[in-house]
Design an enzyme around this catalytic site. Structure first.
Site, PDB file in Angstrom:
ATOM      1  N   HIS A   1       0.857  -1.175   0.000  1.00 15.37           N
ATOM      2  CA  HIS A   1       0.000   0.000   0.000  1.00 15.37           C
ATOM      3  C   HIS A   1       0.895   1.226   0.000  1.00 15.37           C
ATOM      4  CE1 HIS A   1      -3.700   2.222   0.870  1.00 15.37           C
ATOM      5  NE2 HIS A   1      -2.978   2.948   1.702  1.00 15.37           N
ATOM      6  N   SER A   2       0.601   2.145  -0.877  1.00 14.37           N
ATOM      7  CA  SER A   2       1.347   3.400  -0.909  1.00 14.37           C
ATOM      8  C   SER A   2       0.700   4.393   0.045  1.00 14.37           C
ATOM      9  CB  SER A   2       1.374   3.979  -2.324  1.00 14.37           C
ATOM     10  OG  SER A   2       2.105   3.142  -3.183  1.00 14.37           O
ATOM     11  N   GLU A   3       1.549   5.013   0.833  1.00 12.17           N
ATOM     12  CA  GLU A   3       1.101   5.981   1.825  1.00 12.17           C
ATOM     13  C   GLU A   3       0.149   7.005   1.221  1.00 12.17           C
ATOM     14  OE1 GLU A   3       3.202   9.211   4.806  1.00 12.17           O
ATOM     15  OE2 GLU A   3       4.285   8.540   3.034  1.00 12.17           O
ATOM     16  N   CYS A   4      -0.914   7.293   1.968  1.00 16.21           N
ATOM     17  CA  CYS A   4      -1.859   8.344   1.592  1.00 16.21           C
ATOM     18  C   CYS A   4      -2.379   8.959   2.885  1.00 16.21           C
ATOM     19  CB  CYS A   4      -3.006   7.776   0.755  1.00 16.21           C
ATOM     20  SG  CYS A   4      -4.261   9.021   0.348  1.00 16.21           S
ATOM     21  N   CYS A  15     -10.268  10.079  -2.682  1.00 17.83           N
ATOM     22  CA  CYS A  15      -9.613   8.865  -3.176  1.00 17.83           C
ATOM     23  C   CYS A  15     -10.251   7.664  -2.479  1.00 17.83           C
ATOM     24  CB  CYS A  15      -8.106   8.919  -2.906  1.00 17.83           C
ATOM     25  SG  CYS A  15      -7.675   8.931  -1.148  1.00 17.83           S
ATOM     26  N   CYS A  17      -8.075   5.343  -1.037  1.00 17.84           N
ATOM     27  CA  CYS A  17      -6.901   4.756  -0.384  1.00 17.84           C
ATOM     28  C   CYS A  17      -7.182   4.258   1.031  1.00 17.84           C
ATOM     29  CB  CYS A  17      -5.757   5.760  -0.361  1.00 17.84           C
ATOM     30  SG  CYS A  17      -5.271   6.337  -1.995  1.00 17.84           S
ATOM     31  N   GLU A  41       3.798   9.008  -0.749  1.00 17.69           N
ATOM     32  CA  GLU A  41       2.625   9.887  -0.667  1.00 17.69           C
ATOM     33  C   GLU A  41       2.296  10.523  -2.014  1.00 17.69           C
ATOM     34  OE1 GLU A  41      -0.541  11.636   0.568  1.00 17.69           O
ATOM     35  OE2 GLU A  41       0.647  10.797   2.207  1.00 17.69           O
ATOM     36  N   ASP A  75       2.361   8.831 -12.537  1.00 19.13           N
ATOM     37  CA  ASP A  75       2.629   7.997 -11.360  1.00 19.13           C
ATOM     38  C   ASP A  75       4.135   7.897 -11.182  1.00 19.13           C
ATOM     39  OD1 ASP A  75       2.708   6.117  -9.314  1.00 19.13           O
ATOM     40  OD2 ASP A  75       1.225   4.800 -10.239  1.00 19.13           O
ATOM     41  N   ARG A  77       5.612   6.456  -8.576  1.00 22.09           N
ATOM     42  CA  ARG A  77       5.957   5.379  -7.640  1.00 22.09           C
ATOM     43  C   ARG A  77       6.805   4.299  -8.302  1.00 22.09           C
ATOM     44  NH1 ARG A  77      -0.034   4.044  -5.681  1.00 22.09           N
ATOM     45  NH2 ARG A  77      -0.280   4.220  -7.936  1.00 22.09           N
ATOM     46  N   LYS A 103       1.916  -2.940 -10.018  1.00 22.44           N
ATOM     47  CA  LYS A 103       2.432  -3.673  -8.859  1.00 22.44           C
ATOM     48  C   LYS A 103       2.713  -5.124  -9.219  1.00 22.44           C
ATOM     49  CE  LYS A 103       0.240  -0.776  -5.395  1.00 22.44           C
ATOM     50  NZ  LYS A 103      -0.751  -0.698  -4.319  1.00 22.44           N
TER      51      LYS A 103
END
Length: 141
Positions: A1-4, A15, A17, A41, A75, A77, A103
């Protein structure tokens, strides 16, 4: 999971998230597993830029256009560290809870036995955001 921060901690409706994280935690509590929480983030543009992207979205830009207006890719990431973390724990096959095909494609040495979708209903505040993620970023929604 990407920080949000806005979604995970503050419950933002812009969102999905926070709801994705909660969905994952509920499934993991029942079935086992782990969350790898990545400090990325705002699709890795940082909190300050994310807030500026939100302001652009309020002016009518979609989430991708807003990032581009700020000089970022849609994106920013990366997920290579996920493979390193899994290898550290001697995990070579997983069931991956994600809607993001990026991913899945970054895990070169990890066998994905199964992909579990994260089903989160949209709301009036994030319906366009989710549509953009599906249509322009290839998310499996």
């Amino acid at each position: 999971h990407s920080e949000c921060l806005t979604g995970d901690a503050l419950g933002s409706l812009k969102c999905d998230c926070g709801e994705q994280l909660e969905f994952a935690l509920q499934n993991i509590s029942l079935l086992g597993g782990m969350i790898i929480y990545l400090r990325q983030e705002g699709r890795n543009i940082g909190l300050f830029n994310k807030v500026n992207a939100y302001a652009l979205q309020d002016q009518g830009f979609d989430t991708i256009e807003a990032n581009h207006q700020l000089g970022f890719k849609s994106d920013e990431r990366s997920y290579e560290v996920v493979e390193t973390i899994l290898e550290h724990f001697k995990i070579d096959k997983i069931r991956l809870l994600t809607n993001n095909p990026k991913k899945m494609s970054c895990l070169k040495n990890i066998m994905i036995i199964e992909r579990w979708p994260i089903i989160i209903p949209s709301n009036n505040h994030n319906v366009d955001y989710l549509k953009t993620k599906k249509e322009m970023m290839g998310h499996l929604l």
